[in-house]
Design a protein around this motif. Structure first.
Motif, short mmCIF file in Angstrom:
data_model
loop_
_atom_site.label_atom_id
_atom_site.label_comp_id
_atom_site.label_asym_id
_atom_site.label_seq_id
_atom_site.Cartn_x
_atom_site.Cartn_y
_atom_site.Cartn_z
N ASN A 164 52.16 42.35 40.00
CA ASN A 164 51.01 42.29 40.92
C ASN A 164 51.01 43.55 41.78
OD1 ASN A 164 48.76 41.40 42.20
ND2 ASN A 164 49.77 39.76 43.38
N LYS A 166 49.24 45.12 45.57
CA LYS A 166 48.57 44.87 46.85
C LYS A 166 48.57 46.15 47.68
CE LYS A 166 47.84 40.36 46.38
NZ LYS A 166 46.52 39.73 46.43
N ASP A 171 52.23 41.79 51.40
CA ASP A 171 51.31 40.95 50.62
C ASP A 171 51.79 40.82 49.17
OD1 ASP A 171 49.77 40.66 52.85
OD2 ASP A 171 48.33 42.23 52.31
N VAL A 172 52.19 41.92 48.58
CA VAL A 172 52.61 41.82 47.18
C VAL A 172 53.94 41.07 47.05
CG1 VAL A 172 53.87 44.02 47.12
CG2 VAL A 172 52.81 43.15 45.04
N THR A 173 54.81 41.21 48.05
CA THR A 173 56.08 40.49 48.02
C THR A 173 55.86 38.99 48.13
OG1 THR A 173 57.24 42.39 48.97
CG2 THR A 173 58.33 40.26 49.11
N ASN A 174 54.98 38.59 49.07
CA ASN A 174 54.70 37.15 49.24
C ASN A 174 54.03 36.57 48.00
OD1 ASN A 174 55.75 37.21 51.84
ND2 ASN A 174 53.77 37.69 52.77
N SER A 175 53.14 37.35 47.37
CA SER A 175 52.44 36.86 46.19
C SER A 175 53.43 36.60 45.04
CB SER A 175 51.38 37.87 45.76
OG SER A 175 50.75 37.46 44.57
N ILE A 176 54.31 37.53 44.82
CA ILE A 176 55.29 37.36 43.74
C ILE A 176 56.31 36.28 44.09
CG2 ILE A 176 57.15 38.49 42.48
CD1 ILE A 176 54.40 39.34 41.55
N SER A 177 56.73 36.20 45.34
CA SER A 177 57.74 35.22 45.75
C SER A 177 57.24 33.79 45.58
CB SER A 177 58.15 35.47 47.20
OG SER A 177 58.75 36.74 47.34
N ARG A 178 55.95 33.55 45.90
CA ARG A 178 55.41 32.18 45.74
C ARG A 178 55.47 31.75 44.27
NH1 ARG A 178 51.36 34.18 49.21
NH2 ARG A 178 49.93 34.36 47.42
N ARG A 179 55.15 32.62 43.41
CA ARG A 179 55.18 32.28 41.98
C ARG A 179 56.62 32.10 41.48
NH1 ARG A 179 50.76 35.07 43.19
NH2 ARG A 179 48.81 34.62 42.07
N ASP A 245 48.87 31.76 36.63
CA ASP A 245 47.76 32.63 36.25
C ASP A 245 48.22 33.75 35.34
OD1 ASP A 245 49.21 34.17 37.97
OD2 ASP A 245 47.82 33.98 39.65
#
Length: 346
Positions: A164, A166, A171-179, A245
């Motif tokens: 991903n 960002k 933002d990119v760290t949180n996005s990957i961490s959630r997944r 996704d």
């Protein structure tokens, strides 16, 4: 007249004294030897005579009675060393259809033992020859045993990649961490241990050529999970492919053999080969009316192992219309071959 009578009387007395000093020797009694059942354990193809005569032994190969009245067991051994008896033994094994290498080795060993005994007796003196005992000649059987055992892969590995971009690193760290948290939760729900899971992350910044443009941050991550249950691995892959996704890519499972599985497979092949060798020796001894003794020597002569993965890949290349992404991953099979030699006493 008196002198002549005295001399005659003296001669009679001397004759009587000589008969008293030299008594007549007693004649020795001769005892006839009888058959003993323990001879059957040490003498091949020998049993009691069907006629019921205890002073005879019967050879089951030559079909003749052997007189043992004079020398007993020595008469039996003398018959076993005759050329006629040896030829009948070889003919018996050939006609029985059991001309395996083990039986040929048994005949060869018996010939060598007889030859060694003859050579040693020629080199010894008469006094040393009388000390030779039948128990000094070794009696053994040498056989080979083989085994081939196959086993499919007992472990599987799945590689899940995430990517991903960002405008900010948070933002990119949180996005990957959630997944990644969702992936780890799914793995734990399917009883995957933490030591079988590995996670890697890499964050980097994409520099733009225009000074007025903002920087972009990109993160790549990878989750690798090892499974010992193929069914659970397939369920995890289906759930992750359905729920996540396009930023998450679930790779094809890779199957492999663990070190414990390969070690057990090699051990099983060797043990099975030894069991086959012992079974072969037992059947030969039963045919020859012998009792199989304990093993004297055991050695693994040859061992090989190979995978069926190369054959599967060749088969997949011959299938038209299938791409690597649409193919169902095959499970490799490892085959181990073992060949042992064993020597047993008789």
């Amino acid at each position: 007249m008196l002198i002549q009578l005295f001399s005659t009387t003296s001669c009679l007395l001397v004759g009587r004294q000589d008969r008293h000093i030299m008594p007549r020797p007693k004649e020795k009694r001769k005892y006839a030897s009888s058959f003993k059942s323990e001879w059957m354990e040490t003498c091949d193809f020998i049993e009691a005579s069907p006629s019921g005569n205890k002073h005879q032994a019967f050879c089951t190969i030559c079909r003749v009675d052997i007189s043992i009245e004079h020398a007993g067991k020595s008469d039996v051994k003398k018959h076993l060393k005759t050329d006629k008896h040896k030829k009948n033994v070889e003919s018996f094994i050939t006609q029985s259809g059991q001309s395996s290498s083990a039986e040929r080795d048994l005949i060869f060993n018996n010939k060598v033992e007889d030859l060694d005994l003859e050579v040693s007796t020629q080199q010894m003196g008469p006094q040393q020859i009388t000390e030779i005992s039948p128990t000094t000649v070794s009696r053994e059987i040498h056989v080979f045993g083989t085994a081939e055992i196959s086993c499919p892969a007992d472990r599987g590995s799945v590689r899940i990649t995430l990517s991903n971009s960002k405008e900010s690193a948070d933002d990119v760290t949180n996005s990957i961490s959630r997944r990644i948290d969702y992936i780890l939760q799914t793995l734990r729900q399917h009883d995957v241990k933490d030591e079988d899971i590995s996670v890697r992350r890499h964050l980097h910044r994409d520099d733009l050529y225009h000074m007025d443009a903002e920087d972009s941050y990109h993160m790549n991550a990878e989750v690798t999970a090892n499974f010992s249950d193929q069914e659970k691995m397939e369920k995890v892959c289906n759930v992750l492919s359905e729920k996540l996704d396009k930023m998450v890519c679930v790779g094809q499972p890779q199957f492999y053999h663990s070190a414990e599985c390969l070690s057990q497979l090699r051990t099983s092949a060797c043990v099975t080969a030894v069991e086959n060798a012992q079974q072969k020796a037992s059947k030969v001894c039963h045919l020859l009316k012998q009792s199989l003794g304990p093993p004297l020597q055991l050695r693994e002569e040859e061992t090989k192992e190979w995978k069926s993965e190369e054959e599967e890949e060749e088969r997949d290349r011959n299938v038209g219309g299938a791409t690597p992404q649409t193919q169902i991953p095959h499970i490799p099979i490892v085959t181990v071959f073992s060949r042992v030699s064993a020597t047993f006493s008789l």
